[in-house]
Design a protein around this motif. Structure first.
Motif, PDB file in Angstrom:
ATOM      1  N   ALA A  93       0.921  -1.096  -0.120  1.00  0.00           N
ATOM      2  CA  ALA A  93       0.097   0.008  -0.025  1.00  0.00           C
ATOM      3  C   ALA A  93       0.913   1.268  -0.180  1.00  0.00           C
ATOM      4  CB  ALA A  93      -0.829  -0.085   1.199  1.00  0.00           C
ATOM      5  N   VAL A  94       1.971   1.209   0.670  1.00  0.00           N
ATOM      6  CA  VAL A  94       2.811   2.530   0.717  1.00  0.00           C
ATOM      7  C   VAL A  94       3.361   2.671  -0.686  1.00  0.00           C
ATOM      8  CG1 VAL A  94       5.019   3.304   1.748  1.00  0.00           C
ATOM      9  CG2 VAL A  94       3.354   2.258   3.195  1.00  0.00           C
ATOM     10  N   VAL A  95       3.959   1.501  -1.143  1.00  0.00           N
ATOM     11  CA  VAL A  95       4.691   1.512  -2.365  1.00  0.00           C
ATOM     12  C   VAL A  95       3.747   1.985  -3.448  1.00  0.00           C
ATOM     13  CG1 VAL A  95       5.872   0.184  -4.369  1.00  0.00           C
ATOM     14  CG2 VAL A  95       6.455  -0.071  -2.019  1.00  0.00           C
ATOM     15  N   ALA A  96       2.548   1.850  -3.510  1.00  0.00           N
ATOM     16  CA  ALA A  96       1.408   1.948  -4.300  1.00  0.00           C
ATOM     17  C   ALA A  96       1.113   3.435  -4.524  1.00  0.00           C
ATOM     18  CB  ALA A  96       0.116   1.319  -4.277  1.00  0.00           C
ATOM     19  N   ARG A  97       1.478   4.245  -3.460  1.00  0.00           N
ATOM     20  CA  ARG A  97       1.341   5.748  -3.267  1.00  0.00           C
ATOM     21  C   ARG A  97       2.436   6.498  -3.728  1.00  0.00           C
ATOM     22  NH1 ARG A  97      -2.104   3.331  -0.012  1.00  0.00           N
ATOM     23  NH2 ARG A  97      -3.893   4.300   0.675  1.00  0.00           N
ATOM     24  N   SER A  98       3.581   5.650  -3.878  1.00  0.00           N
ATOM     25  CA  SER A  98       4.754   6.322  -4.438  1.00  0.00           C
ATOM     26  C   SER A  98       4.678   6.764  -5.998  1.00  0.00           C
ATOM     27  CB  SER A  98       6.027   5.569  -4.269  1.00  0.00           C
ATOM     28  OG  SER A  98       5.999   5.354  -2.850  1.00  0.00           O
ATOM     29  N   SER A  99       4.719   5.540  -6.767  1.00  0.00           N
ATOM     30  CA  SER A  99       4.592   5.743  -8.484  1.00  0.00           C
ATOM     31  C   SER A  99       4.239   4.244  -8.777  1.00  0.00           C
ATOM     32  CB  SER A  99       6.046   6.082  -8.821  1.00  0.00           C
ATOM     33  OG  SER A  99       7.025   5.122  -8.943  1.00  0.00           O
ATOM     34  N   THR A 100       3.761   4.610 -10.128  1.00  0.00           N
ATOM     35  CA  THR A 100       3.344   3.308 -10.961  1.00  0.00           C
ATOM     36  C   THR A 100       4.678   2.140 -11.321  1.00  0.00           C
ATOM     37  OG1 THR A 100       1.410   4.312 -11.754  1.00  0.00           O
ATOM     38  CG2 THR A 100       2.318   2.374 -12.822  1.00  0.00           C
ATOM     39  N   ALA A 101       5.632   3.040 -11.459  1.00  0.00           N
ATOM     40  CA  ALA A 101       7.233   2.357 -11.553  1.00  0.00           C
ATOM     41  C   ALA A 101       7.590   1.559 -10.545  1.00  0.00           C
ATOM     42  CB  ALA A 101       7.989   3.146 -12.299  1.00  0.00           C
TER      43      ALA A 101
END
Length: 444
Positions: free
Chosen positions: A258-266
């Motif tokens: 969930a945290v990574v999903a809020r960073s960027s699609t890449a």
């Protein structure tokens, strides 16, 4: 069949590789079957594939949480075997099978009642994907008792140091599913329902083979099929600790995603590639944990704590050596492997960053998983539960959440995962160096 009284505790047992190799086949069979199932359904349409992800994901989550039916039963059966009580080890299989049937029937009924709401929740609301997932789940969920019976069967057979038989049973079930899946989905025209039916058929074959093996052992030793409340309670206590441990792991990984999903699609794409590789490699290293469970449980059941310590040292060396080998291979194949999953330059750039974490973590993970198996074999599940919970709450989750707040992105999240492994390594290493784990006994 040799009666229990003639089996001498302390005799030479199978080696770690001899136990780990068939265990690895069993561990890898289900993920490989799911890959084929996904490829077959993927040739229908995007809605069917998404429906399989929703419905199949629910069943996979339940199976992961209830894996204590295998791991807990292995520990208890191995200690009976070490004490020269093969009949007692088989009796553990009987109680685990009753527990598997009870849990499986209850969960199958629950899924029949709540299939619609659950799939709509996971699919983000009503629509074609939720409908497809519900359809698959309603057909496949009656197989839950069969799936759990197979887990219990794996557990008691591992406990008596017989891993080739469960390997054959699991491969037979997976083979039936692999043959039926493409036939039912495409030529028979059943679509997604064909996938669920193939899944069900494969589980039925594996469960029948495990049940036949248990029945033959019962006939040979005169063990009763009758459920014993005291043994069921003891298995539930051990299962509770392992279930909490599994739930914490699932929660930690979900929070990181969930945290990574809020960073960027890449970054999310690179995280998915690296995480799936990490989970697959964990299967390889976890095979040593299964070997450790069997050997440590047998040694402690025979009253040979020195042998249990010796097994712990040997399995750590195997886990470390394999982890180092995997790390070297990952670094050597860094230019080759990520492009197999994506050709997006942005995702590949992020994968290049996370690859170092993935590779350098493998030796640590190899030792941690090996020591986990040692403590499981000793029945020290409560300690493993506490360590996993503490490591997640003190290491993985805080760093993952902090990465989101401070925009550390993927390196922050994977630093949290590395810290999670390091904290567990320190805790289980300290435990095994002590003596408390050697005093565990099998309750009735």
């Amino acid at each position: 069949m040799t009666p229990p009284s003639s089996r001498r505790p302390g005799g030479p047992g199978p080696s770690i590789p001899a136990l780990a190799a068939p265990a690895l086949v069993v561990l890898a069979a289900e993920p490989l079957y799911l890959l084929v199932d996904t490829a077959v359904v993927g040739h229908l349409d995007g809605v069917s594939l998404a429906g399989l992800a929703v419905g199949g994901g629910l069943l996979a989550y339940v199976a992961a949480l209830l894996n204590f039916l295998a791991y807990g039963t292995t520990a208890r059966a191995a200690r009976r075997t070490g004490a020269g009580d093969r009949a007692g080890a088989v009796a553990e299989g009987v109680q685990a099978t009753w527990l598997a049937l009870a849990l499986g029937v209850a969960l199958a009924l629950l899924f029949q009642l709540l299939a619609g709401p659950l799939t709509r929740l996971l699919a983000g609301g009503a629509g074609p994907v939720a409908d497809a997932g519900e359809e698959w789940l309603r057909v496949a969920s009656p197989g839950l008792p069969l799936l759990l019976v197979a887990l219990a069967g794996n557990g008691w057979l591992r406990g008596v140091a017989e891993l080739r038989r469960p390997m054959g049973y699991v491969l037979a079930g997976s083979g039936v599913g692999l043959v039926l899946c493409p036939l039912l989905v495409h030529p028979a025209g059943l679509g997604l329902v064909g996938s669920a039916l193939a899944n069900l058929a494969g589980q039925a074959v594996a469960a029948a083979l495990f049940a036949r093996a248990l029945a033959r052992e019962l006939a040979g030793f005169g063990v009763s099929w009758r459920p014993r409340p005291a043994a069921l309670r003891a298995q539930l206590v051990l299962g509770r600790d392992l279930l909490v441990r599994a739930a914490v792991l699932q929660l930690a990984f979900a929070a990181a995603a969930a945290v990574v999903a809020r960073s960027s699609t890449a970054e999310l794409g690179a995280h998915q590639v690296a995480l799936q590789l990490w989970l697959f490699l964990a299967l390889v290293l976890d095979a040593y944990a299964i070997a450790a469970q069997t050997l440590v449980g047998t040694a402690l059941g025979a009253g040979r704590p020195a042998d249990a310590r010796h097994t712990a040292a040997r399995v750590v060396r195997w886990g470390l050596g394999t982890g180092v080998l995997v790390a070297v291979l990952l670094l050597a194949l860094r230019p080759v492997v990520p492009p197999l999953f994506t050709d997006d330059p942005a995702v590949l750039a992020q994968a290049d960053v996370v690859w170092w974490f993935l590779a350098l973590m493998q030796p640590l993970a190899g030792v941690v998983f090996a020591l986990d198996g040692v403590l499981m074999g000793a029945g020290d599940a409560a300690y493993l539960r506490t360590v996993t919970l503490a490591s997640a709450l003190l290491g993985f989750l805080p760093l993952s959440l902090l990465s989101g707040w401070l925009d550390w992105g993927l390196p922050g999240v994977w630093t949290g995962l590395t810290l999670f492994i390091v904290l567990r390594l320190v805790a289980v290493g300290r435990r095994v160096r002590g003596s408390a784990w050697l005093g565990e006994t099998v309750s009735p």
